[in-house]
Motif scaffolding. Sequence first.
Motif, PDB file in Angstrom:
ATOM      1  N   ARG A 115      -2.236   2.506   4.838  1.00 29.26           N
ATOM      2  CA  ARG A 115      -1.855   3.755   5.488  1.00 29.26           C
ATOM      3  C   ARG A 115      -0.365   3.702   5.798  1.00 29.26           C
ATOM      4  N   ALA A 116       0.234   4.871   6.017  1.00 26.80           N
ATOM      5  CA  ALA A 116       1.686   4.953   6.232  1.00 26.80           C
ATOM      6  C   ALA A 116       2.026   5.298   7.674  1.00 26.80           C
TER       7      ALA A 116
ATOM      8  N   VAL B 200       1.154   8.880  11.682  1.00 22.41           N
ATOM      9  CA  VAL B 200       0.382   7.760  11.145  1.00 22.41           C
ATOM     10  C   VAL B 200      -0.702   8.368  10.267  1.00 22.41           C
ATOM     11  N   GLY B 201      -0.703   8.014   8.991  1.00 20.87           N
ATOM     12  CA  GLY B 201      -1.625   8.627   8.047  1.00 20.87           C
ATOM     13  C   GLY B 201      -3.019   8.026   8.078  1.00 20.87           C
ATOM     14  N   ASP B 202      -3.894   8.600   7.281  1.00 21.41           N
ATOM     15  CA  ASP B 202      -5.256   8.091   7.133  1.00 21.41           C
ATOM     16  C   ASP B 202      -5.250   6.876   6.204  1.00 21.41           C
ATOM     17  N   TRP B 203      -6.304   6.063   6.318  1.00 22.27           N
ATOM     18  CA  TRP B 203      -6.460   4.915   5.430  1.00 22.27           C
ATOM     19  C   TRP B 203      -6.831   5.376   4.024  1.00 22.27           C
ATOM     20  N   LEU B 204      -6.315   4.675   3.030  1.00 21.07           N
ATOM     21  CA  LEU B 204      -6.603   4.984   1.631  1.00 21.07           C
ATOM     22  C   LEU B 204      -6.850   3.681   0.881  1.00 21.07           C
ATOM     23  N   THR B 205      -7.946   3.628   0.133  1.00 19.25           N
ATOM     24  CA  THR B 205      -8.280   2.430  -0.647  1.00 19.25           C
ATOM     25  C   THR B 205      -7.567   2.461  -1.997  1.00 19.25           C
ATOM     26  N   ILE B 206      -6.928   1.356  -2.338  1.00 20.41           N
ATOM     27  CA  ILE B 206      -6.244   1.228  -3.630  1.00 20.41           C
ATOM     28  C   ILE B 206      -7.197   0.493  -4.575  1.00 20.41           C
ATOM     29  N   SER B 207      -7.947   1.252  -5.320  1.00 19.10           N
ATOM     30  CA  SER B 207      -8.971   0.683  -6.207  1.00 19.10           C
ATOM     31  C   SER B 207      -8.359   0.205  -7.522  1.00 19.10           C
ATOM     32  N   GLN B 208      -9.113  -0.628  -8.232  1.00 15.76           N
ATOM     33  CA  GLN B 208      -8.675  -1.067  -9.550  1.00 15.76           C
ATOM     34  C   GLN B 208      -8.592   0.110 -10.511  1.00 15.76           C
TER      35      GLN B 208
ATOM     36  N   HIS C  87       0.985  -1.772  -8.752  1.00 10.73           N
ATOM     37  CA  HIS C  87       2.410  -1.651  -9.053  1.00 10.73           C
ATOM     38  C   HIS C  87       3.144  -1.232  -7.773  1.00 10.73           C
ATOM     39  N   GLY C  88       4.337  -1.756  -7.598  1.00  7.54           N
ATOM     40  CA  GLY C  88       5.139  -1.297  -6.461  1.00  7.54           C
ATOM     41  C   GLY C  88       5.389   0.199  -6.528  1.00  7.54           C
ATOM     42  N   PHE C  89       5.629   0.697  -7.737  1.00  7.86           N
ATOM     43  CA  PHE C  89       5.890   2.127  -7.907  1.00  7.86           C
ATOM     44  C   PHE C  89       4.641   2.974  -7.662  1.00  7.86           C
ATOM     45  N   LEU C  90       3.455   2.378  -7.827  1.00 10.22           N
ATOM     46  CA  LEU C  90       2.231   3.103  -7.466  1.00 10.22           C
ATOM     47  C   LEU C  90       2.204   3.332  -5.959  1.00 10.22           C
ATOM     48  N   THR C  91       2.466   2.276  -5.198  1.00  8.27           N
ATOM     49  CA  THR C  91       2.518   2.414  -3.736  1.00  8.27           C
ATOM     50  C   THR C  91       3.564   3.447  -3.337  1.00  8.27           C
ATOM     51  N   LEU C  92       4.727   3.384  -3.991  1.00  9.98           N
ATOM     52  CA  LEU C  92       5.805   4.320  -3.686  1.00  9.98           C
ATOM     53  C   LEU C  92       5.397   5.754  -4.008  1.00  9.98           C
ATOM     54  N   SER C  93       4.721   5.947  -5.125  1.00 13.15           N
ATOM     55  CA  SER C  93       4.329   7.297  -5.543  1.00 13.15           C
ATOM     56  C   SER C  93       3.289   7.917  -4.619  1.00 13.15           C
ATOM     57  N   LEU C  94       2.602   7.079  -3.846  1.00 13.11           N
ATOM     58  CA  LEU C  94       1.562   7.578  -2.943  1.00 13.11           C
ATOM     59  C   LEU C  94       2.111   8.014  -1.579  1.00 13.11           C
TER      60      LEU C  94
ATOM     61  N   THR D 234       1.605  10.291   3.732  1.00 12.17           N
ATOM     62  CA  THR D 234       2.289  10.925   4.868  1.00 12.17           C
ATOM     63  C   THR D 234       1.818  12.359   5.116  1.00 12.17           C
ATOM     64  N   ASP D 235       0.817  12.816   4.363  1.00 14.35           N
ATOM     65  CA  ASP D 235       0.272  14.177   4.518  1.00 14.35           C
ATOM     66  C   ASP D 235       1.312  15.255   4.258  1.00 14.35           C
TER      67      ASP D 235
END
Length: 228
Positions: free
Chosen positions: A185-186, A93-101, A136-143, A148-149
């Motif tokens: 987080r993932a 379980v990964g850490d929280w990450l903020t998806i900013s503008q 973007h969906g691909f932004l979430t995917l790229s992260l 996942t560290d």
Amino acid sequence: MKKFDMNRYKMEFMEKFAFDFKEWMSPAIRDYYSLFIKKAHNNRTQLLSWVKEYSILKDGRSVSVEQKPVQLSPEARELFLLLKSKLGEEVHVGDWLTISQQRIDQFSDVTEDHQWLHNDIERAQNESPFKTTIAHGFLTLSLLPRLTDSVNPDKPLYANAKMTVNYGLNQVRFPYPVKAGSVVRAHSRLIKVTPIKSGLEIEKEISVEIKNTRRPGCVAVSVVRVYF
């Protein structure tokens, strides 16, 4: 036409015109086909028995399809046994990450995808059903590597491996939009590990949780190959 001639004709046709049967299928049939393949891969023993029973008629002779066993190094075998014992478990379980503008805008610049849903805050407030911009969906995917560290040099997932390769993704879906300002987080669940030449192929189901939201922002099966 005799049965033998028909089989030979099919073989020659497939060799001359290689294509993917899935491209000919309707979306509904394609989903059933993908589900069948997934279940077959999960039941490796039965799949191999089907492969061994299936034979191809070529030049009038029956050619059996055999699969040679993979010889694992001691390090690979140790990891294989460890992962086998954890199949089906949530392994990270990964850490929280903020998806900013700002992050969304930067991704738009890199990919040249500047749809108003992502970048026009005022229009999104007035016209979007989400009342804000979304990632973007691909932004979430790229992260996923970050979430996942798996790209942290201080905490390698497979310390004894010579090389880890992103081999691809299966069944990617974006069930719910990740709004600007969301915190994600993932969660990673180990679903499969397979011996390959010089290493292992590892599959994990990764779900991207959005804080205070019931549905995930992304669900995907990550396929990684680890070489020793």
